[in-house]
Design an enzyme around this catalytic site. Sequence first.
Site, PDB file in Angstrom:
ATOM      1  N   CYS A 114      44.153 -13.362  54.594  1.00 30.97           N
ATOM      2  CA  CYS A 114      43.428 -12.328  53.781  1.00 30.97           C
ATOM      3  C   CYS A 114      42.868 -11.327  54.610  1.00 30.97           C
ATOM      4  CB  CYS A 114      42.277 -13.287  53.077  1.00 30.97           C
ATOM      5  SG  CYS A 114      41.299 -12.064  52.043  1.00 30.97           S
ATOM      6  N   CYS A 121      33.004  -1.267  50.540  1.00 33.44           N
ATOM      7  CA  CYS A 121      33.540  -1.094  49.459  1.00 33.44           C
ATOM      8  C   CYS A 121      32.654  -0.106  48.646  1.00 33.44           C
ATOM      9  CB  CYS A 121      33.976  -2.394  48.704  1.00 33.44           C
ATOM     10  SG  CYS A 121      35.031  -2.049  47.207  1.00 33.44           S
ATOM     11  N   CYS A 125      30.837  -3.763  42.580  1.00 33.85           N
ATOM     12  CA  CYS A 125      30.849  -4.857  41.644  1.00 33.85           C
ATOM     13  C   CYS A 125      29.617  -5.951  41.997  1.00 33.85           C
ATOM     14  CB  CYS A 125      32.175  -5.924  42.015  1.00 33.85           C
ATOM     15  SG  CYS A 125      33.832  -4.823  41.597  1.00 33.85           S
ATOM     16  N   CYS A 128      29.511  -9.203  44.119  1.00 37.10           N
ATOM     17  CA  CYS A 128      30.481  -9.298  45.481  1.00 37.10           C
ATOM     18  C   CYS A 128      29.487  -8.797  46.484  1.00 37.10           C
ATOM     19  CB  CYS A 128      31.760  -8.521  45.360  1.00 37.10           C
ATOM     20  SG  CYS A 128      32.616  -8.267  46.856  1.00 37.10           S
ATOM     21  N   CYS A 349      35.900 -16.198  49.259  1.00 39.21           N
ATOM     22  CA  CYS A 349      35.827 -14.930  48.440  1.00 39.21           C
ATOM     23  C   CYS A 349      34.547 -14.376  48.197  1.00 39.21           C
ATOM     24  CB  CYS A 349      36.372 -15.016  47.028  1.00 39.21           C
ATOM     25  SG  CYS A 349      38.070 -15.592  46.693  1.00 39.21           S
TER      26      CYS A 349
HETATM   27  N1  SAH Z   1      38.793  -4.976  45.735  1.00 40.42           N
HETATM   28  C1  SAH Z   1      39.863  -5.824  45.344  1.00 40.42           C
HETATM   29  C2  SAH Z   1      39.841  -6.771  46.210  1.00 40.42           C
HETATM   30  C3  SAH Z   1      38.672  -7.540  46.923  1.00 40.42           C
HETATM   31  S1  SAH Z   1      37.959  -8.610  46.088  1.00 40.42           S
HETATM   32  C4  SAH Z   1      39.585  -6.462  44.027  1.00 40.42           C
HETATM   33  O1  SAH Z   1      38.179  -6.339  43.387  1.00 40.42           O
HETATM   34  O2  SAH Z   1      40.409  -7.154  43.668  1.00 40.42           O
HETATM   35  C5  SAH Z   1      38.908 -10.154  46.241  1.00 40.42           C
HETATM   36  C6  SAH Z   1      38.539 -11.082  45.250  1.00 40.42           C
HETATM   37  O3  SAH Z   1      37.439 -11.818  45.350  1.00 40.42           O
HETATM   38  C7  SAH Z   1      38.313 -10.539  43.752  1.00 40.42           C
HETATM   39  O4  SAH Z   1      39.067 -11.001  42.745  1.00 40.42           O
HETATM   40  C8  SAH Z   1      36.631 -10.625  43.675  1.00 40.42           C
HETATM   41  O5  SAH Z   1      36.531 -10.126  42.336  1.00 40.42           O
HETATM   42  C9  SAH Z   1      36.490 -11.815  44.450  1.00 40.42           C
HETATM   43  N2  SAH Z   1      35.098 -12.078  44.442  1.00 40.42           N
HETATM   44  C10 SAH Z   1      34.123 -11.118  44.936  1.00 40.42           C
HETATM   45  N3  SAH Z   1      32.935 -11.713  45.042  1.00 40.42           N
HETATM   46  C11 SAH Z   1      33.122 -12.986  44.770  1.00 40.42           C
HETATM   47  C12 SAH Z   1      31.970 -13.987  44.808  1.00 40.42           C
HETATM   48  N4  SAH Z   1      30.903 -13.791  45.390  1.00 40.42           N
HETATM   49  N5  SAH Z   1      32.695 -15.153  44.532  1.00 40.42           N
HETATM   50  C13 SAH Z   1      33.795 -15.267  44.101  1.00 40.42           C
HETATM   51  N6  SAH Z   1      34.919 -14.330  44.053  1.00 40.42           N
HETATM   52  C14 SAH Z   1      34.397 -13.085  44.405  1.00 40.42           C
END
Ligand code: SAH
Length: 375
Positions: A114, A121, A125, A128, A349
């Site tokens: 990964c 970023c 979100c 995240c 993640c």
């Molecule tokens: N910006 C891209 C890739 C990075 S995030 C995207 O949004 O897809 C990769 C994945 O991890 C995404 O699906 C994101 O929503 C998830 N993710 C982010 N924070 C998380 C958290 N605290 N717990 C579980 N998944 C999370």
Amino acid sequence: MSTPVHFPHIEKTNLLGLNRQDMEAFIAELGEKPFRVSQLTKWIHQMNVSDFDEMTNISKSLRAQLKEKACIKPLTVIVDQISKDGTRKWVMGLDDNNQIEAVYIPEDDRGTLCISSQIGCALDCSFCSTGRQGFSRNLSVAEILSQVWLATRLLDEEKKPGRKITNIVLMGMGEPLLNYDNVMKAIDVMLDDFAYGLSKRRVTVSTAGVVPAMDKLADRHDVQLAISLHAIRDELRDDLVPINKKYNLETLIAACHRFMEKRSPRSRLTIEYVMLDGVNDSKQDAEKLIEVLQGLSVLINLIPFNPFTGSGYGTSSNNAVRRFQDVLMKAGLTTVIRKTRGEDIDAACGQLVGKVADKSRRENKFKVPRLGMNT
Ligand code: SAH
């Protein structure tokens, strides 16, 4: 088509950042024959060599030229941790003092790397932790591929069978489709038979929904696409994934249909859905999700929320996740619950944070803890 690269020879060219087309231009500028491109590519990405003197089938005169004009310069490994479940995480340092993270996740039948595509970023979100750090800049092609190059080399040094990279997911720090050109060139090298030679089914780009770039991607690379959906009502998605205010659900789902129309009938779109306690995990949410995804060939990934301090969210109970999965499965949608890996080394993640010289002033915004997100 990508823009041609010029090599002014002021600085040494980092060969880790060149796809085949750029390498051809570079080799032509040196006055060398095209077959050198494959030779060099193999030395760099398959033999993991960083010293031109080790490239024994390359003439001494070319090696001398390369030493003068080029380098193979990876990022610096700052932290290298292995979790009790075999997950390995690296914190890698960049020239400008920022840090990014990459994670290797071994499973029975595969080894997934990964990688990050940006420093921090910009998407903000709310669940995240990378987003909380703000945004510094895009990674260069060399910085993206450096993660693959270093991980390949360091896993090889473990000398343990099976610790190979078979899949790459752009799910680390950053939004890959907001660093489109560099990410596409890096994917060129991942798929190149003389470099990493991965099959297009084993490279996944994950996006929060940058619609125009999804359309471009459909024509540029036949790789897997994962959509971070997480909510099926605009009001909630605006809050969880704020890019939804620009490309709302209707726009995003229409883009998913356009994307899949350009794919073979057997291919599937991955839908990522983070399970947030009391926020998006009800039976009604699952039913609405089925409706939204109608007519799309999908694989749904339910991601248990990985909590972090001050997030304001809770992880859905195992029961809630299973109930959600049941509803989807009964409707014939393949749904898997993603196993949380490497939690003990903060490699799961949304736990990748690196060190970001934030240029978005996001950090100030989060001095006040978020309240009431679970209600
Ligand atoms: N910006 C891209 C890739 C990075 S995030 C995207 O949004 O897809 C990769 C994945 O991890 C995404 O699906 C994101 O929503 C998830 N993710 C982010 N924070 C998380 C958290 N605290 N717990 C579980 N998944 C999370």
